[in-house]
Enzyme design. Structure first.
Site, short mmCIF file in Angstrom:
data_model
loop_
_atom_site.label_atom_id
_atom_site.label_comp_id
_atom_site.label_asym_id
_atom_site.label_seq_id
_atom_site.Cartn_x
_atom_site.Cartn_y
_atom_site.Cartn_z
N SER A 13 39.59 44.16 33.37
CA SER A 13 39.81 44.53 31.97
C SER A 13 39.04 45.78 31.60
O SER A 13 39.56 46.68 30.94
CB SER A 13 39.41 43.37 31.06
OG SER A 13 40.22 42.24 31.31
N ALA A 14 37.77 45.86 32.02
CA ALA A 14 36.96 47.04 31.71
C ALA A 14 37.36 48.23 32.57
O ALA A 14 37.52 49.35 32.08
CB ALA A 14 35.48 46.72 31.91
N GLU A 34 39.23 48.59 43.77
CA GLU A 34 39.59 47.20 43.52
C GLU A 34 39.65 46.44 44.85
O GLU A 34 40.33 46.87 45.80
CB GLU A 34 40.94 47.11 42.81
CG GLU A 34 41.55 45.72 42.73
CD GLU A 34 40.62 44.70 42.08
OE1 GLU A 34 40.57 43.56 42.59
OE2 GLU A 34 39.96 45.03 41.07
N ALA A 35 38.94 45.31 44.91
CA ALA A 35 38.92 44.52 46.14
C ALA A 35 40.26 43.85 46.42
O ALA A 35 40.62 43.61 47.57
CB ALA A 35 37.82 43.47 46.06
N HIS A 461 34.22 32.38 30.68
CA HIS A 461 33.70 33.40 29.77
C HIS A 461 32.23 33.69 30.02
O HIS A 461 31.46 33.88 29.07
CB HIS A 461 33.87 32.94 28.30
CG HIS A 461 35.26 32.58 27.92
ND1 HIS A 461 35.56 31.56 27.04
CD2 HIS A 461 36.44 33.12 28.29
CE1 HIS A 461 36.87 31.47 26.89
NE2 HIS A 461 37.43 32.41 27.65
#
Length: 521
Positions: A13-14, A34-35, A461
């Site tokens: 998201s970030a 990105e993994a 979260h």
């Protein structure tokens, strides 16, 4: 060694927001790492596809947590492992949080994080490609409408836009869905710009460690297909891996509690005890009921054949239960009437589920039912995370420490009682025959807490593991710069020292939007 101006680790998201905004200047070279792979799995676009995506190892990391209750089943925390990160596999619930949350960040010594700054960013994001809508449950046999009506009868306002105000309210869940399809952070912010000549996206590429020259971050060592390569960051390394993977990467790179690092076989660059500490996470209380009639989603989705029929209808119409978010109805409520704002969140749906088994899709019951989840909006119990190996892909040791404080236990029990109160209120009360989970025998406060630990869920979260603040022992400063080294920032939920009220996907994107302004000066 190939050089970029910014190396962003993590395309969640970030990271997707950062890649979009930092690459706006064509002279700025940006690498996004990105993994996981490209977000090409067709289930990512299907809202109810999250049920399969969260439990798969191709699209999600599966982080086991330490046992926390004698009767609790083994728990795993999934996190997105694909472009879009967890926004590509989550339940799509979209909340902004309350004004007071952001003003509290500022009061704690983080200037520029108040609502007057962050609030307008949500509006700007929603106008810039992030689709948000309230999806009505058209096939719930009226059960969702009756849940909302029961809330109204308790004095909660019925809102079409649940982000409209910070009072007690109930309505259809706001979700990142457009025309029956998920809108992830990658769909909203990365794919529209991924062909920019100055933006490089490296998928299936693992960040092995951050590279330093004395007291400055200068790049990242990457691994792909068994080979390693170093990339240089002329300006900054920005870590956006989330509240689990970010502190893990810092620790394997030598930034963290010295004793933890040495025990794991990692050389200490900076002794930072707060890296991996101060973790807060929602513990979700679960309530489930049997219905008097064969209504709701169970009969539509509780066998493979019925799921196939619902899937076919979805493909033809983009409607039905598969087009809805994880929970159809959401409410923000007070556990005491004298409070100035809600302190609990409830999520409701016209289905009931069997026991969750890690790594498997949540099974629906054969008999008709409804269920409700609730949690303390702003918990203050603190858990921890620490590496046990220098391997950057090894699962860290996660200690959730749920409901450890008197505040969390008291508000949690009160929230659970409000959940029961809602389903004892007409018109939904007329549909119910019996409470099936945890059951009417669970009445004492201690039994309610035990039931939440045994039958509940994590909220997905987690925050605080690289918390920002004005003090020397805070991991990052109010501009999200890691203390003790230059040219290194953290931009994800790990920097939040307190919980934002509600689900975190929207707040993390807004945080990254603001961080891009800080980074660019």
């Amino acid at each position: 060694m190939r050089e970029f101006d910014y190396v962003i680790v993590g395309a969640g998201s970030a990271g997707c927001v950062l890649a979009n905004r930092l690459s706006e200047d064509p002279a700025t070279r940006v690498l996004l790492v990105e993994a996981g792979g490209w977000d090409s799995n067709p289930l990512i676009r299907v809202p109810k596809g999250f049920a399969r995506l969260m439990d798969g190892t191709r699209t999600a990391w599966q982080f086991p947590v330490e046992p926390f209750h004698p009767s609790a089943r083994p728990e795993v925390w999934p996190r997105g492992r694909t472009l879009g990160g967890s926004s590509s596999i989550n339940g799509m619930v979209y909340n902004r949080g309350q004004r007071a949350d952001y003003d509290e960040l500022e009061r704690l010594g983080n200037p520029g994080w108040g609502w007057d700054t962050i609030g307008p960013i949500f509006t700007e994001m929603e106008r810039s490609g992030l689709a948000v809508s309230a999806v009505s449950a058209t096939e719930s046999d009226g059960l969702c409408e009756e849940m909302i009506a029961a809330g109204v009868n308790l004095g909660w306002s019925h809102e079409r836009d649940l982000n409209a105000h910070d009072g007690e309210r109930i309505g259809y869940t706001m979700a990142t869905i457009r025309h029956g399809r998920r809108v992830s952070a990658s769909a909203a912010f990365l794919h529209p710009v991924r062909r920019r000549a100055n933006l490089t996206v490296a998928t299936r590429t693992v960040a092995l460690r951050i590279l330093f020259d004395k007291d400055a971050a200068v790049g990242v060592r990457l691994g792909r297909n068994g080979r390693t390569v170093d990339v240089a960051a002329a300006r900054e390394v920005v870590v956006a891996c989330g509240s689990i993977a970010t502190p893990r990467l810092l620790q394997v790179s030598g930034i963290g509690p010295a004793g933890v690092l040495r025990a794991a076989g990692v050389d200490v660059l900076l002794d930072r005890p707060a890296v991996g500490a101060r973790m807060r996470e929602h513990r979700v209380f679960k309530l489930q009921f049997r219905l008097a009639e064969d209504l709701g989603y169970n009969r539509r989705l509780n066998t493979p054949a019925r799921q196939a029929m619902a899937g076919l209808k979805y493909l033809l119409t983009r409607r039905g239960p598969i087009a809805a978010p994880v929970y159809d109805v959401l409410a923000f409520v007070k556990t005491r009437p004298d409070l100035d704002r809600p302190d609990a969140q409830l999520l409701m749906a016209p289905f009931s589920a069997g026991p969750q088994v890690p790594g498997e899709q949540l099974p629906l019951e054969r008999e008709p039912g409804v269920n409700c989840l609730g949690h303390v909006l702003r918990p203050d119990s603190e858990g921890s995370l620490r590496i046990t190996s220098p391997d950057p892909e090894a699962p860290p040791r996660i200690v959730p420490n749920y409901l450890a404080t008197e505040y969390d236990r008291g508000v949690g029990v009160a929230a659970f009682r409000r959940m029961r109160e809602l389903f004892a209120t007409d018109p939904i009360a007329k549909r119910i025959t019996v409470e099936t989970l945890p059951g009417p025998a669970v009445q004492d406060d201690a039994d309610i807490i035990d039931a939440a630990l045994e039958h509940g869920y994590c909220g997905y979260h987690a925050i605080g593991t690289c918390a920002m603040g004005p003090h020397d022992d805070d991991v990052v400063d109010p501009e999200l710069r890691v203390r003790g080294v230059a040219n290194l920032r953290v931009v994800d939920a790990s920097v939040l020292p307190i919980m934002v009220s509600g689900n975190l996907n929207g707040p993390v994107m807004a945080m990254a939007w603001h961080a891009s302004d800080l980074i660019q000066g």
